[in-house]
Scaffold this motif. Sequence first.
Motif, PDB file in Angstrom:
ATOM      1  N   VAL A 254       0.817  -1.226   0.000  1.00 51.42           N
ATOM      2  CA  VAL A 254       0.000   0.000   0.000  1.00 51.42           C
ATOM      3  C   VAL A 254       0.853   1.281   0.000  1.00 51.42           C
ATOM      4  CG1 VAL A 254      -1.641   1.350   1.380  1.00 51.42           C
ATOM      5  CG2 VAL A 254      -2.068  -1.086   0.952  1.00 51.42           C
ATOM      6  N   PRO A 255       1.830   1.427   0.926  1.00 49.66           N
ATOM      7  CA  PRO A 255       2.568   2.705   0.963  1.00 49.66           C
ATOM      8  C   PRO A 255       3.309   2.996  -0.343  1.00 49.66           C
ATOM      9  CG  PRO A 255       2.961   1.447   2.973  1.00 49.66           C
ATOM     10  CD  PRO A 255       2.249   0.527   2.027  1.00 49.66           C
ATOM     11  N   GLY A 256       3.887   1.980  -0.962  1.00 47.83           N
ATOM     12  CA  GLY A 256       4.602   2.189  -2.227  1.00 47.83           C
ATOM     13  C   GLY A 256       3.651   2.653  -3.315  1.00 47.83           C
ATOM     14  N   PHE A 257       2.525   1.960  -3.459  1.00 50.26           N
ATOM     15  CA  PHE A 257       1.556   2.339  -4.495  1.00 50.26           C
ATOM     16  C   PHE A 257       1.110   3.784  -4.307  1.00 50.26           C
ATOM     17  CE2 PHE A 257      -2.503   2.833  -6.528  1.00 50.26           C
ATOM     18  CZ  PHE A 257      -2.409   2.097  -7.703  1.00 50.26           C
ATOM     19  N   GLU A 258       0.837   4.141  -3.055  1.00 50.70           N
ATOM     20  CA  GLU A 258       0.358   5.505  -2.781  1.00 50.70           C
ATOM     21  C   GLU A 258       1.410   6.546  -3.182  1.00 50.70           C
ATOM     22  OE1 GLU A 258      -0.490   6.392   1.346  1.00 50.70           O
ATOM     23  OE2 GLU A 258      -1.868   7.997   0.767  1.00 50.70           O
ATOM     24  N   VAL A 263      -2.573   7.563  -5.111  1.00 46.01           N
ATOM     25  CA  VAL A 263      -3.863   7.165  -4.516  1.00 46.01           C
ATOM     26  C   VAL A 263      -3.584   6.044  -3.505  1.00 46.01           C
ATOM     27  CG1 VAL A 263      -6.073   5.992  -4.983  1.00 46.01           C
ATOM     28  CG2 VAL A 263      -5.244   7.763  -6.553  1.00 46.01           C
ATOM     29  N   ARG A 264      -4.221   6.144  -2.334  1.00 44.27           N
ATOM     30  CA  ARG A 264      -4.056   5.060  -1.353  1.00 44.27           C
ATOM     31  C   ARG A 264      -5.032   3.936  -1.710  1.00 44.27           C
ATOM     32  NH1 ARG A 264      -1.156   4.725   3.056  1.00 44.27           N
ATOM     33  NH2 ARG A 264      -1.708   3.214   4.646  1.00 44.27           N
ATOM     34  N   PRO A 265      -4.531   2.751  -2.069  1.00 43.09           N
ATOM     35  CA  PRO A 265      -5.437   1.694  -2.533  1.00 43.09           C
ATOM     36  C   PRO A 265      -6.091   0.929  -1.380  1.00 43.09           C
ATOM     37  CG  PRO A 265      -3.187   0.924  -2.628  1.00 43.09           C
ATOM     38  CD  PRO A 265      -3.117   2.336  -2.118  1.00 43.09           C
ATOM     39  N   GLU A 266      -7.244   0.353  -1.664  1.00 48.66           N
ATOM     40  CA  GLU A 266      -7.975  -0.474  -0.696  1.00 48.66           C
ATOM     41  C   GLU A 266      -7.444  -1.902  -0.727  1.00 48.66           C
ATOM     42  OE1 GLU A 266     -10.558   0.043   1.457  1.00 48.66           O
ATOM     43  OE2 GLU A 266     -10.246   2.176   1.019  1.00 48.66           O
TER      44      GLU A 266
END
Length: 277
Positions: A254-258, A263-266
């Motif tokens: 999650v932190p990397g994607f954001e 966007v913070r993913p679910e």
Amino acid sequence: MNDSRIPLAAVIGSPVAHSKSPQLHNHWLKVNGLPGFYVPMDVKTDDLETVLRSLPKMGFVGANITIPHKEKVLEIADQITDRATLIGAANTLIFLQDGKIHADNTDGYGFISNIRQNAPDWDPAAGPAAILGAGGAARAVVTSLLDAGVPEIHISNRTRVRAEALRTDFGKRLQVIDWVQAGNMLEDATTVVNTTSLGMIGKPPLRVPLDGLQRGALVTDLVYAPLKTRFLAEAEDLGCQIVDGLGMLLHQAVPGFERWFGVRPEVDSATRAAALR
Ligand code: NAP
């Protein structure tokens, strides 16, 4: 980076073909309607620095790092977070505007977020934690459990000296137990974690006797193939609350994607399904 470029990210390891990260990140890109691509890259250790220095020039905004480069990458990164330094490994890189490489370790975050999501009543302070294994992943688990407020950790590893090294690094809240006596440390534990690779498809099973497990203890396994390991199945039969390891993989991403895609993913059932495809 030139803003008109489509952002790219990668998982870098060797081998890397088995990685679930491309399905996971490309799923998040799709469901969030974001431009971008996430690709697997099989890179040998000798080429790691050259590849990492080239990627920002090609439009890459960051990368995940997996076996066998998680420690080596700390020798290359320009900035390293305190937790990555403490753990001695990084799994998430951010390529900064000036091309510099920022290294972080999100395994501990993923580990705790997985438990919090799937066992919301878990109280880390309720009693000691027992950890089986003292490899790279165990360091992230120890850090995050101590941060979460676990009063003490009993840790046992086949190669005792690796567990002793953790005690040296993390201090007196850790107590090392001989591998042949690992079953004994489960008796008073309210949190129990398998961080060994035992129980994974193709590896021997974990043979530590589990009959001492407390009913109601939270038991989790970092192994996620199979999803329900024999260790988890036996713990469930003994009345423990179990959490599988797939969620750790999802949450650590999650932190990397954001940072890369904004966007913070679910992490939801569709995310799990995408990672398992
Ligand atoms: P590692 O550094 O290679 O450590 C492996 C651990 O397994 C060590 O404690 C090792 O003990 C133990 N082990 C291996 N074979 C054994 C055997 N035959 N008998 C007893 N102990 C044995 O690996 P790692 O990076 O810590 O990863 C450990 C596991 O966690 C792997 O299965 C990995 O896939 C999984 N993992 C999952 C996630 C997730 O997101 N769910 C994240 C990271 C890792 P010795 O020290 O005695 O060799």
